[in-house]
Scaffold this motif. Structure first.
Motif, PDB file in Angstrom:
ATOM      1  N   ALA A  19       0.866  -1.175   0.000  1.00  0.00           N
ATOM      2  CA  ALA A  19       0.000   0.000   0.000  1.00  0.00           C
ATOM      3  C   ALA A  19       0.904   1.226   0.000  1.00  0.00           C
ATOM      4  O   ALA A  19       1.747   1.386   0.884  1.00  0.00           O
ATOM      5  N   PHE A  20       0.735   2.082  -0.984  1.00  0.00           N
ATOM      6  CA  PHE A  20       1.507   3.321  -1.108  1.00  0.00           C
ATOM      7  C   PHE A  20       0.633   4.467  -0.616  1.00  0.00           C
ATOM      8  O   PHE A  20      -0.527   4.591  -1.020  1.00  0.00           O
ATOM      9  N   PHE A  21       1.196   5.312   0.249  1.00  0.00           N
ATOM     10  CA  PHE A  21       0.386   6.430   0.719  1.00  0.00           C
ATOM     11  C   PHE A  21       1.246   7.632   1.042  1.00  0.00           C
ATOM     12  O   PHE A  21       2.468   7.550   1.206  1.00  0.00           O
ATOM     13  N   PRO A 126       2.613  -4.786   3.051  1.00  0.00           N
ATOM     14  CA  PRO A 126       3.789  -3.921   2.999  1.00  0.00           C
ATOM     15  C   PRO A 126       3.340  -2.469   2.874  1.00  0.00           C
ATOM     16  O   PRO A 126       2.346  -2.169   2.202  1.00  0.00           O
ATOM     17  N   ALA A 127       4.067  -1.569   3.503  1.00  0.00           N
ATOM     18  CA  ALA A 127       3.700  -0.149   3.500  1.00  0.00           C
ATOM     19  C   ALA A 127       4.826   0.662   2.895  1.00  0.00           C
ATOM     20  O   ALA A 127       5.985   0.530   3.299  1.00  0.00           O
ATOM     21  N   VAL A 128       4.491   1.507   1.935  1.00  0.00           N
ATOM     22  CA  VAL A 128       5.454   2.422   1.332  1.00  0.00           C
ATOM     23  C   VAL A 128       4.894   3.824   1.502  1.00  0.00           C
ATOM     24  O   VAL A 128       3.876   4.173   0.899  1.00  0.00           O
ATOM     25  N   ALA A 154      14.985   2.800   3.594  1.00  0.00           N
ATOM     26  CA  ALA A 154      14.851   4.219   3.920  1.00  0.00           C
ATOM     27  C   ALA A 154      15.664   5.067   2.972  1.00  0.00           C
ATOM     28  O   ALA A 154      16.732   4.654   2.510  1.00  0.00           O
ATOM     29  N   GLY A 155      15.172   6.257   2.693  1.00  0.00           N
ATOM     30  CA  GLY A 155      15.933   7.222   1.932  1.00  0.00           C
ATOM     31  C   GLY A 155      16.967   7.896   2.810  1.00  0.00           C
ATOM     32  O   GLY A 155      16.981   7.729   4.036  1.00  0.00           O
ATOM     33  N   VAL A 193      10.938   8.963   2.208  1.00  0.00           N
ATOM     34  CA  VAL A 193      10.546   7.745   1.490  1.00  0.00           C
ATOM     35  C   VAL A 193      10.947   6.559   2.350  1.00  0.00           C
ATOM     36  O   VAL A 193      12.128   6.373   2.639  1.00  0.00           O
ATOM     37  N   LEU A 194       9.967   5.775   2.761  1.00  0.00           N
ATOM     38  CA  LEU A 194      10.201   4.608   3.605  1.00  0.00           C
ATOM     39  C   LEU A 194       9.372   3.431   3.093  1.00  0.00           C
ATOM     40  O   LEU A 194       8.230   3.613   2.680  1.00  0.00           O
ATOM     41  N   ALA A 195       9.961   2.250   3.131  1.00  0.00           N
ATOM     42  CA  ALA A 195       9.243   1.035   2.761  1.00  0.00           C
ATOM     43  C   ALA A 195       9.420   0.004   3.867  1.00  0.00           C
ATOM     44  O   ALA A 195      10.536  -0.210   4.349  1.00  0.00           O
TER      45      ALA A 195
END
Length: 217
Positions: A19-21, A126-128, A154-155, A193-195
């Protein structure tokens, strides 16, 4: 269109798919639209995941729904660990100002962001999460596939391409690029930006991140 509930989002995102948010309010309305309109076609017709915008105020939510963009209403500093609120619960407090200009509000925004990550991980997704000024220009799933065993990606604030690509063991660093093996200096990680993959380790980190931010006054 209508606002999505958390249950609606989970129904759209199968277990195991990301899921991208992003989280935003009407002070960042143009950026929120740009974020969603660039990402939506990259995810359409694929199993690469689904996206939504977490809106902190009604004005942004109305604007996004007019463009038929998936929208969830959230409050600032939410810490309900992903449980859907009862229907009788008061609506989220409206936050339309530029929350980055006040530390307490910016911290509360971080809590909201982390709380959504915790909720998705507990639901097996998974969360992005990316800041609203992020512009996805290619399929995000490709980044996740580069590190298939990583719990968290992580960025950084590193602006030196050569230093960022160099993974040799060395003690010297370029400013803001101290994330290589052997570094004795700050890595300057950036939560823009984190995943997170739905693992126990990722959930533990996200939960501690949320709780530490929530404990700061």
């Amino acid at each position: 269109g209508r606002l999505l509930s958390r249950d609606d989002i989970l129904a759209r995102v199968p277990v195991g798919q990301p899921a991208f948010f992003t989280v935003a309010n009407s002070a960042y309305a143009d950026l929120a639209e740009n974020w969603a309109l660039l990402l939506r076609p990259l995810l359409r017709g694929t199993t690469a995941g689904h996206m939504f915008v977490a809106s902190l105020d009604g004005a942004l939510a109305t604007r996004l729904l007019a463009r038929r963009l998936p929208t969830l209403r959230v409050g600032l500093g939410s810490n309900d660990t992903g449980r859907a609120p009862p229907q009788s619960k008061a609506p989220p407090v409206e936050v339309s100002a530029n929350f980055r200009l006040k530390f307490s509000m910016f911290r509360a925004y971080g809590v909201t962001k982390a709380d959504l990550v915790v909720w998705l991980l507990r639901a097996g997704r998974p969360a992005v999460v990316s800041d609203v000024d992020c512009a996805w220009l290619s399929r995000p799933q490709a980044l996740l596939e580069l590190q298939p065993t990583a719990d968290v990606l992580a960025g950084t604030d590193c602006l030196d391409t050569a230093a960022d690509d160099d993974r040799s063991d060395r003690s010297s660093v370029v400013p803001r690029c101290g994330h290589h093996p052997g570094s004795l200096w700050s890595a300057w990680f950036n939560t823009g930006v984190l995943a997170f993959r739905p693992t126990a380790e990722a959930l533990s980190l996200a939960s501690e991140w949320r709780d530490r931010m929530a404990s700061v006054s």
